[in-house]
Design a protein around this motif. Structure first.
Motif, mmCIF file in Angstrom:
data_model
loop_
_atom_site.group_PDB
_atom_site.id
_atom_site.type_symbol
_atom_site.label_atom_id
_atom_site.label_comp_id
_atom_site.label_asym_id
_atom_site.label_seq_id
_atom_site.Cartn_x
_atom_site.Cartn_y
_atom_site.Cartn_z
ATOM 1 N N ILE A 5 -88.314 13.387 -1.668
ATOM 2 C CA ILE A 5 -89.198 12.946 -0.586
ATOM 3 C C ILE A 5 -89.746 11.547 -0.875
ATOM 4 O O ILE A 5 -90.142 11.232 -2.001
ATOM 5 C CB ILE A 5 -90.345 13.951 -0.374
ATOM 6 N N THR A 37 -89.478 9.928 4.635
ATOM 7 C CA THR A 37 -88.915 11.241 4.959
ATOM 8 C C THR A 37 -89.594 11.819 6.198
ATOM 9 O O THR A 37 -90.822 11.843 6.289
ATOM 10 C CB THR A 37 -89.088 12.213 3.781
ATOM 11 N N LYS A 38 -88.769 12.298 7.138
ATOM 12 C CA LYS A 38 -89.315 12.831 8.396
ATOM 13 C C LYS A 38 -88.961 14.301 8.617
ATOM 14 O O LYS A 38 -89.652 14.997 9.353
ATOM 15 C CB LYS A 38 -88.819 11.994 9.576
ATOM 16 N N CYS A 78 -92.634 21.262 3.712
ATOM 17 C CA CYS A 78 -92.804 20.600 5.013
ATOM 18 C C CYS A 78 -94.279 20.532 5.404
ATOM 19 O O CYS A 78 -94.754 19.500 5.902
ATOM 20 C CB CYS A 78 -92.001 21.333 6.079
ATOM 21 N N LEU A 84 -93.575 17.370 7.453
ATOM 22 C CA LEU A 84 -92.178 17.211 7.837
ATOM 23 C C LEU A 84 -91.753 18.302 8.817
ATOM 24 O O LEU A 84 -92.323 19.387 8.836
ATOM 25 C CB LEU A 84 -91.272 17.290 6.599
#
Length: 369
Positions: free
Chosen positions: A124, A128-129, A150, A155
């Motif tokens: 990450i 980072t998406k 996440c 995320l």
């Protein structure tokens, strides 16, 4: 005992009992002259959403299109990074590249072939998406750990369930665990159609309505385009075939699981690494994949003995020529690279007989003797 060839997959024996029902459903589509979307697709979408224990299903023309829709719906674009596995089919990375974003690869768990959450966390960055979690060979990823990552980093989580129709993680179906789940109905998949087909499943009303517009040229009202979209619509013929076959999926899954458990028993003690289900996971065994140190020699020997095999995947994605520019080298993903060198798929299909399976196991025992 018959010495006929044991194929890696036998679609004819799987679909033969359903030919009349398929022909009738296809004839109805042809008679209606409604070949794109329509009632057959809508009925399948509703039935498959219910099967996945999710509110919405968007039928599309391939699993690749479903994955692309997912990244587009999340507004992933240039400058963004999306983490996924290097040990997968190319579409798991294509969907990131199609949006001008960068796929970032994280190594896999040696036992399940799925993403290693620790490797994901280490990959990450501020760019980072999202994460694309691939439920490889029908085995679910470690979803609790990935969801925690996440949540911690803000995320999105996309499930690539192209090989995992009906798999469960801690009692829940894949398709109800992430923000969106993408399925393929390519003819070799656990739920096949008569060509290309796919679906995107979600519990979000907003993603569902937006996805339906994007798959149809960005149009809600015909000839009025609110944004640039795609021709990702499912054909009515595929919806018709899938509608006939979906009620049989659960029975096919149970047959795959029975065959896999029988393999476990018959191959125990041989110098092979056998697939095992992680705690809380219920695999649907799209493939029965073992590891052998001299994989290519084993494949050649089994072929001589009349046993067909397949190999998913002989080169990991981070070492593919198309991604040379990302800077990965041999040794970057050691677990995935070892899997690519050692993994081989034994014959696995719901109509496989005990006699066929006995022949496969006898051939393996003969090889190792």
């Amino acid at each position: 005992m018959s010495q006929s060839f044991v194929p890696p997959l036998d679609l004819q024996s799987l679909l033969s009992p359903h030919r009349e029902a398929i022909a009738e459903a296809v004839s109805e589509v042809i008679a209606s002259c409604g070949y794109i979307l329509g009632p057959k697709v809508e009925a399948f979408e509703q039935a498959f959403a219910a099967y996945c224990e999710a509110p919405h299903c968007i039928g599309v023309n391939s699993g690749t299109s479903a994955l692309h829709l997912a990244t587009r719906l999340l507004d992933i674009g240039p400058g963004d990074e999306v983490i996924t596995t290097p040990y997968t089919f190319a579409s798991s990375a294509w969907c990131v590249s199609y949006q001008g974003a960068t796929p970032v690869f994280a190594d896999i768990d040696p036992a399940t072939f799925c993403l290693d959450p620790a490797a994901v966390e280490a990959a990450i960055t501020p760019r980072t998406k999202a994460i694309v979690a691939v439920h490889l060979y029908g085995h679910p990823c470690e979803m609790d750990a990935l969801k925690a990552i996440c949540d911690k980093h803000g995320l999105a989580l996309i499930e690539d369930a192209a090989q995992a129709h009906g798999a469960r993680y801690k009692g829940k179906r894949v398709g109800s665990l992430g923000n969106m789940t993408c399925f393929s109905f390519y003819p070799t998949k656990n739920l096949p159609c008569a060509g290309e087909g796919g679906a995107l499943v979600t519990d979000s009303d907003e993603l569902d309505s937006h996805g339906r517009a994007l798959r149809n040229h960005g149009s809600i009202e015909r000839y009025f385009h609110h944004e640039v979209g795609y021709n990702y619509r499912m054909e009515a013929l595929q919806g018709a075939v899938l509608g006939v076959l979906l009620p049989h999926l659960e029975g096919w899954t149970q047959a795959r699981q029975r065959i896999a458990h029988r393999y476990h028993e018959l191959l125990d003690g041989l110098p092979l690494e056998l697939p095992r289900e992680a705690e809380g996971c219920e695999s649907v065994y799209h493939l029965y994949t073992v590891r052998a140190p001299e994989r290519d020699k084993l494949i050649a020997n089994l072929k001589e003995q009349g046993v067909g095999t397949s190999n998913h995947y002989p080169r990991a994605m981070h070492l593919q020529p198309c991604y040379e520019g990302l800077g990965y080298k041999e040794g970057s993903m050691p677990v995935a690279e070892k899997a690519a060198q050692q993994a081989v798929n034994l014959p696995m299909f719901p109509t496989m007989t005990d006699e066929q399976q006995d022949r496969v196991c006898a051939a393996l025992r003969a090889y190792f003797r």
